[in-house]
Write a protein that holds these residues in place. Structure first.
Motif, short mmCIF file in Angstrom:
data_model
loop_
_atom_site.label_atom_id
_atom_site.label_comp_id
_atom_site.label_asym_id
_atom_site.label_seq_id
_atom_site.Cartn_x
_atom_site.Cartn_y
_atom_site.Cartn_z
N MET A 2 0.86 -1.20 0.00
CA MET A 2 -0.04 0.05 0.03
C MET A 2 0.87 1.31 0.25
N LEU A 3 0.15 2.29 -0.45
CA LEU A 3 0.93 3.68 -0.61
C LEU A 3 1.65 4.18 0.57
N PRO A 4 0.77 4.12 1.89
CA PRO A 4 1.75 4.50 3.00
C PRO A 4 2.96 3.58 3.35
N THR A 5 3.19 2.46 2.99
CA THR A 5 4.45 1.68 3.18
C THR A 5 5.28 2.17 2.12
N HIS A 6 5.11 2.67 1.01
CA HIS A 6 5.88 3.32 0.00
C HIS A 6 6.49 4.31 0.52
N ALA A 7 5.58 5.30 1.01
CA ALA A 7 5.92 6.57 1.38
C ALA A 7 6.84 6.78 2.68
N LEU A 8 6.52 5.62 3.46
CA LEU A 8 7.41 5.49 4.70
C LEU A 8 8.76 5.04 4.25
N PHE A 9 8.92 4.10 3.55
CA PHE A 9 10.20 3.61 2.88
C PHE A 9 11.05 4.67 2.26
N GLY A 141 6.67 -1.00 11.10
CA GLY A 141 7.96 -1.28 11.39
C GLY A 141 8.73 0.24 10.78
N LEU A 142 8.50 0.71 9.63
CA LEU A 142 9.07 1.62 9.10
C LEU A 142 8.77 3.01 9.83
N ALA A 143 7.60 3.14 10.28
CA ALA A 143 6.90 4.54 11.09
C ALA A 143 7.77 4.62 12.05
N ILE A 144 8.43 3.60 12.83
CA ILE A 144 8.92 3.91 14.30
C ILE A 144 10.40 4.34 14.08
N PRO A 145 11.36 3.95 13.10
CA PRO A 145 12.56 4.79 13.03
C PRO A 145 12.34 6.08 12.41
N VAL A 146 11.24 6.14 11.33
CA VAL A 146 11.28 7.38 10.76
C VAL A 146 10.81 8.38 11.57
N GLY A 147 9.77 8.07 12.53
CA GLY A 147 9.13 8.85 13.60
C GLY A 147 9.98 9.46 14.51
N LEU A 148 10.91 8.59 14.97
CA LEU A 148 12.03 9.18 15.95
C LEU A 148 13.20 9.96 15.53
N HIS A 149 13.29 10.17 14.00
CA HIS A 149 14.23 11.01 13.61
C HIS A 149 14.14 12.00 12.60
N ASP A 155 7.37 14.67 10.97
CA ASP A 155 6.61 13.73 12.12
C ASP A 155 5.11 13.57 12.09
N ARG A 156 4.45 14.72 11.53
CA ARG A 156 3.03 14.67 11.28
C ARG A 156 2.62 13.94 10.15
N LEU A 157 3.36 13.93 9.09
CA LEU A 157 3.16 13.21 7.93
C LEU A 157 3.36 11.55 8.28
N VAL A 158 4.27 11.13 9.28
CA VAL A 158 4.70 9.79 9.44
C VAL A 158 3.19 9.26 10.27
N VAL A 159 2.70 10.12 11.01
CA VAL A 159 1.54 9.60 11.70
C VAL A 159 0.47 9.64 10.92
N ALA A 160 0.11 10.54 9.99
CA ALA A 160 -0.90 10.57 9.04
C ALA A 160 -0.82 9.25 8.15
N SER A 161 0.46 8.94 7.60
CA SER A 161 0.63 7.85 6.79
C SER A 161 0.22 6.35 7.46
N LEU A 162 0.62 6.51 8.95
CA LEU A 162 0.25 5.30 9.74
C LEU A 162 -1.08 5.18 9.93
N ALA A 163 -1.92 6.36 10.03
CA ALA A 163 -3.24 6.22 10.13
C ALA A 163 -3.88 5.68 9.02
N VAL A 164 -3.48 6.39 7.90
CA VAL A 164 -4.34 5.86 6.74
C VAL A 164 -3.79 4.39 6.35
N ALA A 165 -2.52 3.62 6.66
CA ALA A 165 -2.30 2.33 6.52
C ALA A 165 -3.29 1.55 7.34
N VAL A 166 -3.49 2.06 8.88
CA VAL A 166 -4.39 1.28 9.68
C VAL A 166 -5.97 1.02 9.09
#
Length: 212
Positions: A2-9, A141-149, A155-166
């Motif tokens: 899915m697109l959120p996975t690609h965006a986070l990667f 798994g991708l959101a954790i290291p990205v969100g921490l750094h 950081d808000r885009l990471v949260v939004a991507s994860l929300a869309v993924a769920v």
């Protein structure tokens, strides 16, 4: 996948640049996000063929990376990260499912088109389909290291991507049925026929009686 996975990667690929050259962090992260999303702009027009170039993006990314190392500049760094993220998107799709409306049924042998060899790459189905539980797990798994750094606004885009993924993963199995109802019952007569004709054939050829 899915697109959120690609965006986070894509943003994950930008983290080394952000760490080594903090002054270029915003450019690199933005390019990683854009490159991770770019190939799926062909979703309704030649999906995984028109804008998916596993070999082409890889070559362009390598050339741009050499240029960025030799003469670092925001445009060169952006190009290197963008093409690397787009290449990763195109390559990772080969490890997912096919192009069928219900990819969990594994009836399609097309994953990504290889323009160099002029043929489709078969799906590996390590991630069975976009929105599968393992796809969601990969997004987390991708959101954790990205969100921490990353810093705002990423950081808000990471949260939004994860929300869309769920949300996508939770509804993925019913989306084919909803899409077909929309295309065959709701949109006809409300949108121009020429626009409907541009939608992928799988939306109108699929058997409505089959379970999602």
């Amino acid at each position: 996948m899915m697109l959120p996975t690609h965006a986070l990667f894509g943003m994950l690929l930008a983290l080394p640049v952000a760490a080594l050259a903090p002054e270029h962090a915003t450019v690199a992260l933005g390019a990683g996000l854009a490159g991770g999303v770019l190939p799926d702009l062909d979703l309704y027009a030649g999906h995984r063929r028109r804008l998916h170039y596993p070999v082409g993006y890889s070559v362009l990314g390598g050339v741009a990376a050499v240029g960025a190392v030799g003469a670092p500049s925001p445009p060169m760094i952006a190009a290197a990260v963008l093409f690397a993220a787009a290449a990763s998107h195109s390559l990772l799709d080969a490890f997912g499912g096919g192009l069928e409306l219900r990819p969990w049924e594994a009836t399609d042998d097309r994953a990504v088109y290889d323009h160099v060899r002029g043929r489709w790459i078969a799906p590996r189905r390590w991630v069975r389909y976009d929105g599968a539980p393992e796809d969601l797990l990969l997004s987390v798994g991708l959101a954790i290291p990205v969100g921490l750094h990353v810093a705002p606004p990423f950081d808000r885009l990471v949260v939004a991507s994860l929300a869309v993924a769920v949300a996508y993963a939770a509804t993925r199995r019913v989306l084919p049925r909803l899409a077909r109802v929309l295309v065959t019952e709701v949109l006809p007569g409300r949108v121009p026929p020429a626009l409907l004709a541009r939608l992928p054939a799988r939306y109108v050829e699929d058997d409505p009686g089959r379970g999602a």
